[in-house]
Scaffold this motif. Structure first.
Motif, PDB file in Angstrom:
ATOM      1  N   GLU A  42      33.965  93.771  35.313  1.00 35.09           N
ATOM      2  CA  GLU A  42      34.701  94.125  34.101  1.00 35.09           C
ATOM      3  C   GLU A  42      35.850  93.165  33.819  1.00 35.09           C
ATOM      4  N   LYS A  43      36.355  92.478  34.858  1.00 35.88           N
ATOM      5  CA  LYS A  43      37.396  91.473  34.648  1.00 35.88           C
ATOM      6  C   LYS A  43      36.934  90.366  33.712  1.00 35.88           C
ATOM      7  N   VAL A  44      35.642  90.055  33.749  1.00 38.82           N
ATOM      8  CA  VAL A  44      35.116  88.974  32.900  1.00 38.82           C
ATOM      9  C   VAL A  44      34.352  89.527  31.703  1.00 38.82           C
ATOM     10  N   GLY A  45      34.525  90.810  31.429  1.00 39.30           N
ATOM     11  CA  GLY A  45      33.965  91.400  30.224  1.00 39.30           C
ATOM     12  C   GLY A  45      32.508  91.790  30.305  1.00 39.30           C
ATOM     13  N   VAL A  46      31.964  91.928  31.518  1.00 41.51           N
ATOM     14  CA  VAL A  46      30.572  92.344  31.666  1.00 41.51           C
ATOM     15  C   VAL A  46      30.541  93.824  32.009  1.00 41.51           C
ATOM     16  N   SER A 203      24.847 107.477  48.128  1.00 40.24           N
ATOM     17  CA  SER A 203      25.069 106.033  48.101  1.00 40.24           C
ATOM     18  C   SER A 203      25.084 105.592  46.638  1.00 40.24           C
ATOM     19  N   HIS A 204      25.305 104.295  46.420  1.00 36.70           N
ATOM     20  CA  HIS A 204      25.485 103.826  45.042  1.00 36.70           C
ATOM     21  C   HIS A 204      24.931 102.422  44.845  1.00 36.70           C
ATOM     22  N   ASN A 205      24.347 102.199  43.675  1.00 42.27           N
ATOM     23  CA  ASN A 205      24.044 100.855  43.178  1.00 42.27           C
ATOM     24  C   ASN A 205      25.044 100.497  42.090  1.00 42.27           C
ATOM     25  N   VAL A 206      25.345  99.226  41.978  1.00 45.43           N
ATOM     26  CA  VAL A 206      26.193  98.728  40.884  1.00 45.43           C
ATOM     27  C   VAL A 206      25.309  97.861  39.997  1.00 45.43           C
ATOM     28  N   VAL A 207      25.295  98.162  38.699  1.00 47.38           N
ATOM     29  CA  VAL A 207      24.409  97.441  37.770  1.00 47.38           C
ATOM     30  C   VAL A 207      25.237  96.905  36.606  1.00 47.38           C
ATOM     31  N   ALA A 208      25.213  95.589  36.410  1.00 46.54           N
ATOM     32  CA  ALA A 208      25.925  94.946  35.307  1.00 46.54           C
ATOM     33  C   ALA A 208      24.915  94.187  34.453  1.00 46.54           C
ATOM     34  N   THR A 209      25.180  94.119  33.146  1.00 47.70           N
ATOM     35  CA  THR A 209      24.193  93.554  32.223  1.00 47.70           C
ATOM     36  C   THR A 209      24.833  92.576  31.254  1.00 47.70           C
TER      37      THR A 209
END
Length: 443
Positions: A42-46, A203-209
């Motif tokens: 999120e720091k780079v706007g994703v 548990s968790h997955n992190v998904v960025a697009t």
């Protein structure tokens, strides 16, 4: 193209230092790492999301093992999760060494506690139970491990076939202790194991697009698991893979891709590729749009060598070798399975591959206290990132997508055999049900 322009080894290693703490599946440490990765996106706007999923987290209440004859000796051990329970008073029985658990090893197994050379796959477990044995002991580690590492047994859950809920208690000991037992000529042992094998955790997955500019409905994924094992910080395995795809994201933020990119940090890889399996289950329809998975599992080690393992058409391996020669980047390639999340995507029909920088025997180690930040090097790391971008960008921006969406029959057969060994059904078989997861060559 200047692949160095928008990536930064110093930024990456700053994040790696923050990640290099225990991140065991289902623990607060794993969740904290997921939140850190989401914040970095999120720091780079994703935009990024954290997707929770349920995992098995069996709880061991008591596990003990001792020699009762010819003399009393306690053996350091841990319980094998999901294997079963002994009676409250434990099991006392003769010890029998059964090597790999073949039928000829088990002729005299009835009424005994069995000592196995290594781990037990579902077929070995079935044979041992049917032999009339009362329980078993598996081995872990190396007889050459230093004394301080002998007590550090890595937790293990039994792999069973679907519907197999038989009670057959198992204990894990260090390989050096197994050798001592055999040297002692042990006649009888007592085993105690009490556990809740059905306990669950999260548990968790992190998904960025990053949306594609021209072909948004075609998706290329970059994946890396971010969880670790006990006793180590997981800096190399796989903190480095996690920051690798993060730096690749930085590049594509500044150089928008024609196809949509997903960056997936998988949780719970170390307990059986669970995070990637859950992602594929939860995104089943979306997977039809996925054209290629590029997985990263360990980069940046100072003393090491580069490898690419392709679970897809062999033209990908040939292209990587070709590009390596052009760029002067030394890398070996092969078409095979790799014990990481790329295998999950391939099993679900998505062509996949894994990049890795591995260590020779005698170099850095994974799955132990020796997986530390100090064996890593920012310069070795950034060279791998640069090469990955040079490989991936033309593929992502191609006019016609060059990777066929097919897996060879040979690899499909190998995936089926691996699934059988791990007690899993193939994805297509799951759909039919109405009711109801080497350091040189990785794990």
């Amino acid at each position: 193209m200047d692949a160095c322009k928008d990536i930064c080894k110093y930024r990456a290693f700053h994040v790696l230092k923050e990640l290099s703490v225990p991140r065991i599946a289902g623990t607060p440490g794993e969740l904290a790492a997921a939140e850190l990765l989401k914040a970095e996106c999120e720091k780079v706007g994703v935009p990024a999301v954290i997707e929770a999923f349920e995992i098995d987290m069996p709880e061991i209440f008591e596990a003990s093992l001792e020699v009762t004859a010819p003399e009393a000796v306690k053996i350091n051990c841990i319980g094998i999760a999901k294997s079963g329970n002994t009676p409250d008073e434990g099991i006392t029985a003769p010890l029998l060494y059964v090597e790999d658990g073949l039928e000829a090893n088990l002729l005299e197994a009835e009424g005994k506690i069995l000592l196995l050379t290594g781990a037990a796959n579902p077929d070995v477990l079935k044979r041992m139970r049917e032999s009339g044995a009362l329980g078993y002991i598996a081995c872990h580690g190396s007889i050459y491990d230093p004394e301080e590492m002998i007590p550090e047994l890595r937790t293990r859950s039994e792999r069973r076939k679907a519907g197999d809920d038989a009670n057959f208690p198992g204990i894990l000991i260090h390989m050096s202790d197994a050798q001592k037992l055999l040297r002692m000529g042990v006649q009888e042992m007592k085993m105690v194991l009490k556990q809740d094998g059905d306990k669950k955790g999260t548990s968790h997955n992190v998904v960025a697009t990053i949306q594609g500019t021209e072909k948004p409905d075609e998706i290329v994924t970059f994946s890396a698991h971010y969880d670790s094992v006990i006793y180590g910080t997981g800096a190399w395995d796989n903190g480095t893979g996690s920051i690798t795809i993060l730096e690749i994201m930085h590049h594509f933020v500044k150089n928008p891709p024609k196809r949509t990119l997903q960056f997936i940090w998988c949780g719970s890889e170390e307990i059986g590729l669970v995070g990637s399996r859950k992602f594929c289950e939860d995104h089943k329809e979306e997977l039809k749009k996925h054209r290629f998975n590029i997985n990263v599992d360990m980069t940046g080690v100072l003393i090491g060598y580069e490898k690419a393992v392709c679970c897809c058409d062999d033209m990908v391996a040939k292209y990587i070798d070709f590009l390596g020669r052009i760029e002067g980047f030394p890398i070996t390639t092969e078409v095979d399975l790799y014990a990481s999340d790329s295998t999950t995507f391939a099993r679900n029909g998505v062509p996949a591959m894994t990049f890795a920088r591995l260590a020779p025997k005698g170099g850095a180690e994974i799955h132990s206290r020796r997986d530390i930040f100090e064996v890593l090097d920012p310069d070795a790391f950034i060279k791998t990132v640069e090469f990955m971008i040079k490989f991936a960008e033309p593929v992502i921006n191609s006019k016609v997508f060059p990777v066929p969406r097919e897996i060879s029959p040979k690899l499909k057969e190998k995936m089926a055999n691996v699934a059988k060994m791990m007690g899993e059904d193939e994805p297509e078989k799951k759909e039919e049900k109405t009711e109801a997861k080497p350091a040189e060559e990785k794990k």
